[in-house]
Motif scaffolding. Structure first.
Motif, PDB file in Angstrom:
ATOM      1  N   VAL A 113      91.490   2.264  77.879  1.00 33.43           N
ATOM      2  CA  VAL A 113      91.688   3.511  77.134  1.00 33.43           C
ATOM      3  C   VAL A 113      93.126   3.625  76.645  1.00 33.43           C
ATOM      4  N   GLN A 114      94.084   3.336  77.520  1.00 37.40           N
ATOM      5  CA  GLN A 114      95.486   3.241  77.110  1.00 37.40           C
ATOM      6  C   GLN A 114      96.110   2.097  77.906  1.00 37.40           C
ATOM      7  N   THR A 115      96.653   1.118  77.170  1.00 36.22           N
ATOM      8  CA  THR A 115      97.116  -0.116  77.807  1.00 36.22           C
ATOM      9  C   THR A 115      98.399  -0.593  77.159  1.00 36.22           C
ATOM     10  N   ASP A 116      99.318  -1.083  77.994  1.00 36.33           N
ATOM     11  CA  ASP A 116     100.519  -1.776  77.528  1.00 36.33           C
ATOM     12  C   ASP A 116     100.416  -3.244  77.916  1.00 36.33           C
ATOM     13  N   LEU A 117     100.957  -4.108  77.073  1.00 31.09           N
ATOM     14  CA  LEU A 117     100.908  -5.545  77.317  1.00 31.09           C
ATOM     15  C   LEU A 117     102.323  -6.078  77.476  1.00 31.09           C
ATOM     16  N   HIS A 118     102.621  -6.597  78.665  1.00 33.98           N
ATOM     17  CA  HIS A 118     103.916  -7.200  78.964  1.00 33.98           C
ATOM     18  C   HIS A 118     103.683  -8.682  79.267  1.00 33.98           C
ATOM     19  N   ALA A 259      86.354  -4.441  57.983  1.00 34.26           N
ATOM     20  CA  ALA A 259      86.647  -3.007  58.054  1.00 34.26           C
ATOM     21  C   ALA A 259      86.273  -2.513  59.440  1.00 34.26           C
ATOM     22  N   ASP A 260      87.120  -1.669  60.007  1.00 34.51           N
ATOM     23  CA  ASP A 260      86.885  -1.218  61.374  1.00 34.51           C
ATOM     24  C   ASP A 260      87.506   0.149  61.570  1.00 34.51           C
ATOM     25  N   LEU A 261      86.888   0.931  62.440  1.00 39.95           N
ATOM     26  CA  LEU A 261      87.392   2.248  62.811  1.00 39.95           C
ATOM     27  C   LEU A 261      87.198   2.435  64.298  1.00 39.95           C
ATOM     28  N   ASN A 262      88.268   2.804  64.995  1.00 40.34           N
ATOM     29  CA  ASN A 262      88.211   3.069  66.431  1.00 40.34           C
ATOM     30  C   ASN A 262      88.781   4.454  66.700  1.00 40.34           C
ATOM     31  N   ARG A 263      88.052   5.248  67.437  1.00 39.46           N
ATOM     32  CA  ARG A 263      88.532   6.577  67.808  1.00 39.46           C
ATOM     33  C   ARG A 263      88.385   6.749  69.310  1.00 39.46           C
ATOM     34  N   ARG A 264      89.476   7.141  69.955  1.00 38.47           N
ATOM     35  CA  ARG A 264      89.452   7.356  71.394  1.00 38.47           C
ATOM     36  C   ARG A 264      90.102   8.686  71.727  1.00 38.47           C
ATOM     37  N   ALA A 265      89.478   9.437  72.618  1.00 37.27           N
ATOM     38  CA  ALA A 265      89.991  10.726  73.077  1.00 37.27           C
ATOM     39  C   ALA A 265      89.944  10.711  74.592  1.00 37.27           C
ATOM     40  N   GLU A 282      95.171  13.200  74.782  1.00 36.56           N
ATOM     41  CA  GLU A 282      95.537  12.417  73.601  1.00 36.56           C
ATOM     42  C   GLU A 282      94.298  11.970  72.847  1.00 36.56           C
ATOM     43  N   GLU A 283      94.443  11.934  71.534  1.00 38.89           N
ATOM     44  CA  GLU A 283      93.423  11.376  70.646  1.00 38.89           C
ATOM     45  C   GLU A 283      94.085  10.385  69.702  1.00 38.89           C
ATOM     46  N   VAL A 284      93.478   9.221  69.563  1.00 40.92           N
ATOM     47  CA  VAL A 284      94.011   8.182  68.687  1.00 40.92           C
ATOM     48  C   VAL A 284      92.890   7.667  67.795  1.00 40.92           C
ATOM     49  N   GLN A 285      93.169   7.600  66.508  1.00 40.24           N
ATOM     50  CA  GLN A 285      92.232   7.022  65.548  1.00 40.24           C
ATOM     51  C   GLN A 285      92.927   5.857  64.854  1.00 40.24           C
ATOM     52  N   THR A 286      92.317   4.676  64.923  1.00 45.46           N
ATOM     53  CA  THR A 286      92.890   3.483  64.315  1.00 45.46           C
ATOM     54  C   THR A 286      91.897   2.889  63.331  1.00 45.46           C
ATOM     55  N   SER A 287      92.351   2.688  62.098  1.00 45.53           N
ATOM     56  CA  SER A 287      91.510   2.102  61.053  1.00 45.53           C
ATOM     57  C   SER A 287      92.161   0.825  60.548  1.00 45.53           C
ATOM     58  N   LEU A 288      91.335  -0.130  60.166  1.00 45.32           N
ATOM     59  CA  LEU A 288      91.826  -1.400  59.633  1.00 45.32           C
ATOM     60  C   LEU A 288      90.892  -1.895  58.555  1.00 45.32           C
ATOM     61  N   ALA A 289      91.465  -2.392  57.465  1.00 46.32           N
ATOM     62  CA  ALA A 289      90.688  -3.035  56.408  1.00 46.32           C
ATOM     63  C   ALA A 289      91.496  -4.211  55.870  1.00 46.32           C
ATOM     64  N   SER A 290      90.835  -5.324  55.648  1.00 48.62           N
ATOM     65  CA  SER A 290      91.519  -6.492  55.086  1.00 48.62           C
ATOM     66  C   SER A 290      90.564  -7.254  54.181  1.00 48.62           C
ATOM     67  N   LEU A 291      91.139  -7.872  53.154  1.00 46.60           N
ATOM     68  CA  LEU A 291      90.381  -8.701  52.223  1.00 46.60           C
ATOM     69  C   LEU A 291      91.173  -9.978  51.984  1.00 46.60           C
TER      70      LEU A 291
END
Length: 642
Positions: A113-118, A259-265, A282-291
């Motif tokens: 849900v919430q992660t840091d990468l070290h 194309a992708d959409l991720n929403r987490r609350a 917290e609420e996070v919405q992440t969208s991505l599109a690539s061609l």
């Protein structure tokens, strides 16, 4: 347990709530709506597990320009294949990466849900995640790095490159680069998954693959929810994913659209700052599109691509108070790139690339910020003595509108000692410019520093890799060293002081690691160990991230198929984190297990996370203030192929 989220989808509503607390609030509460579409799918369960170790040698990994099989890489690389992911008791990228030694995956909540990468003592801003080669770094903060907009059912493999990667990928590949690879399959399929478990967990997924002629495409929608394992740790995650690959009529080119959409609350009890902050949300919405397009012309391979990433973050310090002001951050990154490769005789390759990005941030806390970045890349692979020796020097040059121009060279080298053994080494300079949070964030307990300097480091590693003739046994060991300058961390001298960002004069991280994998028929065993010693030149009383790295890390996993259709997977990790108080327990061991039954038309599974109910936490605010993760957690589910 009743769960209620405020979905901040309307920016007008968000701006209204950011006003003075004397304003009359409007109701922005939406209750959960789940009819179907909860995630837990293991697409590969419908096929028999092949000899993945043998296939891995020919897997082409990473590389935006020059690409090589795993067996010829002159870097420490680990790959989690589709079959390995299916056997693991995991369902998110964050959980899967916990199986890779050297990666300190610090989760604040379950299921990523919430992660840091070290990585190897690096900070959470010093790793880079890519999706099919598209950079996912966030200009606001590295806390959003693992908000990955990809459906678990669509992942083909996860590639992990440790060590310096700036000359290949640009900034943020400071200590590691993780590339998540998806591939549109060639067979038609419709699969539906349902799962449930402790802590009021529910999940479902619908996956559809519909190739037609030259067009291959797949689509997935998924959702997960939980009532939480502590007060105010409930969460809800929804993801939509689409990928299409279209081959040209000539067969010399291919279009790739994603194309992708991720929403987490999620309730964020103690997630940030201090354990006493129990009412965070917290609420996070992440969208991505690539061609992108890939084509060949003579000895040249051309790969142009455009992409866009949007991340919206709404942070509420007091979830239960409707009139409380919130922090709102909206970042957008729009970019384009052209990567080219020229193939010479005798196996030599030249890679050239250019990348341009525009970054914009609108934030109630950080203000309105903009940044333009241009990156140039060049590298050349040379081979000598019948491919026994290879050298790959390269350089990247980056210009930032707010920090100037930097050049970072590097080199890889490898020697094939015989058909089984390979020695490799690499060295290079890395860099990272501060995030907007590093520079401008300020609240009652924290203060950024607009005078921060970019981080710099010189990194080097040397290792050997062994692969048996039949491909069933692989071994890899490496020693590494990273001499960092101007590294950024949040520090303070007294407990009552504010956290403030600062540049360290020097941080030296060095150590070694050993990894191995053995596969015999239906049984596979992997193990890895990493030792890390981090030394900081500046003496500070409190460090939020730099001085609490893992000193020892031991990972092991095993999976076996039996009675034709059954598979058992078990993994365990022992982590020993640096603490200043010798009387405080510094280590913990976590074991997970999964039992799966495969049928031609369906799959059922049962798994236990933290099987032995260990008390542990991956986030430490001090030696004694630890954000605890869930205890024993049972989950079970079914996947049906329609």
């Amino acid at each position: 347990r009743a769960v209620s989220h405020r979905f901040y989808t309307d920016e007008t509503q968000i701006l209204h709530r950011m006003k003075s607390t004397t304003d009359t609030p409007t109701t922005k509460t939406m209750h959960h709506h789940f009819t179907i579409l909860f995630l837990f799918s293991q697409i590969s369960a419908f096929s028999q597990t092949p000899d993945t170790t043998a296939n891995l040698a020919e897997t082409v990994v990473l590389g935006a320009r020059i690409q090589m099989p795993f067996s010829e890489e002159s870097r420490t690389v680990q790959v989690l294949t589709r079959e390995q992911l299916a056997a693991m008791p995991v369902k998110t990228v964050a959980e899967a990466l916990q199986s890779i030694t050297g990666l300190d995956v610090r989760q604040r909540g379950p299921m990523g849900v919430q992660t840091d990468l070290h990585v190897r003592g690096g900070g959470f801003d010093q790793a880079l995640v890519l999706l099919n080669g598209v950079r996912l770094s966030d200009p606001q903060t590295g806390h959003h790095l693992m908000n990955i907009p990809v459906d678990w059912s669509a992942i083909e493999r996860i590639e992990v490159l440790k060590g310096p990667g700036a000359r290949i990928y640009g900034q943020n590949a400071f200590a590691c680069a993780v590339n998540i690879v998806t591939r549109a399959p060639e067979e038609k399929a419709v699969k539906v998954s349902f799962s449930a478990g402790d802590f009021d967990y529910q999940g479902a997924n619908v996956y559809v693959s519909r190739p037609t002629g030259r067009l291959r495409q797949h689509f997935a929608v998924s959702g997960d929810r939980s009532g939480g394992y502590r007060v105010n740790t409930d969460f809800e995650v929804i993801n939509g994913f689409y990928q299409a690959q279209l081959a040209t009529r000539s067969g010399k080119g291919q279009w790739d659209f994603l194309a992708d959409l991720n929403r987490r609350a999620f309730g964020a009890n103690g997630y940030y700052g201090r354990l006493e902050f129990t009412d965070q949300y917290e609420e996070v919405q992440t969208s991505l599109a690539s061609l992108g397009y890939t084509t060949t012309a003579g000895n040249w391979t051309l790969k142009p691509r455009v992409y866009w990433r949007r991340n919206q973050d709404v942070y509420d310090f007091q979830r239960a108070v409707e009139t409380n002001a919130v922090n709102f951050h909206l970042s957008q990154v729009a970019g384009g790139e052209l990567n080219t490769t020229h193939h010479w005789k005798k196996g030599q390759q030249t890679g050239l690339g250019i990348n341009a990005e525009f970054t914009g941030l609108y934030s109630s806390r950080l203000g309105i910020r903009e940044r333009t970045t241009v990156n140039l890349f060049a590298e050349h692979r040379m081979v000598f003595f019948d491919h026994r020796l290879d050298l790959t020097p390269g350089i990247s040059v980056s210009h930032f509108s707010d920090f100037g121009t930097f050049a970072y060279p590097g080199i890889d080298a490898g020697i094939r000692l015989n058909n089984n053994w390979r020695w490799y080494a690499n060295a290079g300079y890395n860099y990272r410019i501060p995030t907007f949070t590093d520079l401008y964030y300020e609240d009652a307990g924290s203060k950024g520093n607009p005078d921060l300097q970019p981080e710099r480091a010189f990194s080097a590693e040397s290792g050997v890799r062994f692969r048996s003739h039949d491909g069933c046994l692989t071994l890899q060991t490496a020693v590494f060293r990273r001499d960092g300058r101007n590294l950024i961390d949040w520090t303070k001298e007294n407990q009552a002081d504010k956290w403030e960002t600062r540049n360290y004069n020097s941080v030296l991280a060095q150590g070694f690691e050993v990894n191995g994998e053995w596969q015999y028929r239906a049984f596979r065993f992997t193990a890895g160990y990493t030792f890390l010693d981090a030394q900081v030149s500046d003496q500070v009383a409190f460090s939020r991230y730099t001085l609490n790295n893992l000193r020892h890390q031991l990972n092991a996993s095993a999976d076996v198929r039996f009675l034709k259709n059954w598979q058992l997977g078990v993994r365990s990790r022992w982590c020993d984190r640096v603490v200043s108080d010798a009387s405080v327990k510094s280590d913990y061991t976590v074991t997970d297990a999964k039992l799966r039954y495969d049928h031609r038309r369906f799959q059922v599974f049962a798994e236990a996370i933290n099987l032995f109910d260990a008390t542990y936490g991956e986030i430490r605010y001090s030696d004694t203030a630890v954000l605890t993760m869930p205890g024993r957690w049972f989950r079970a589910g079914v996947t049906v192929k329609l």
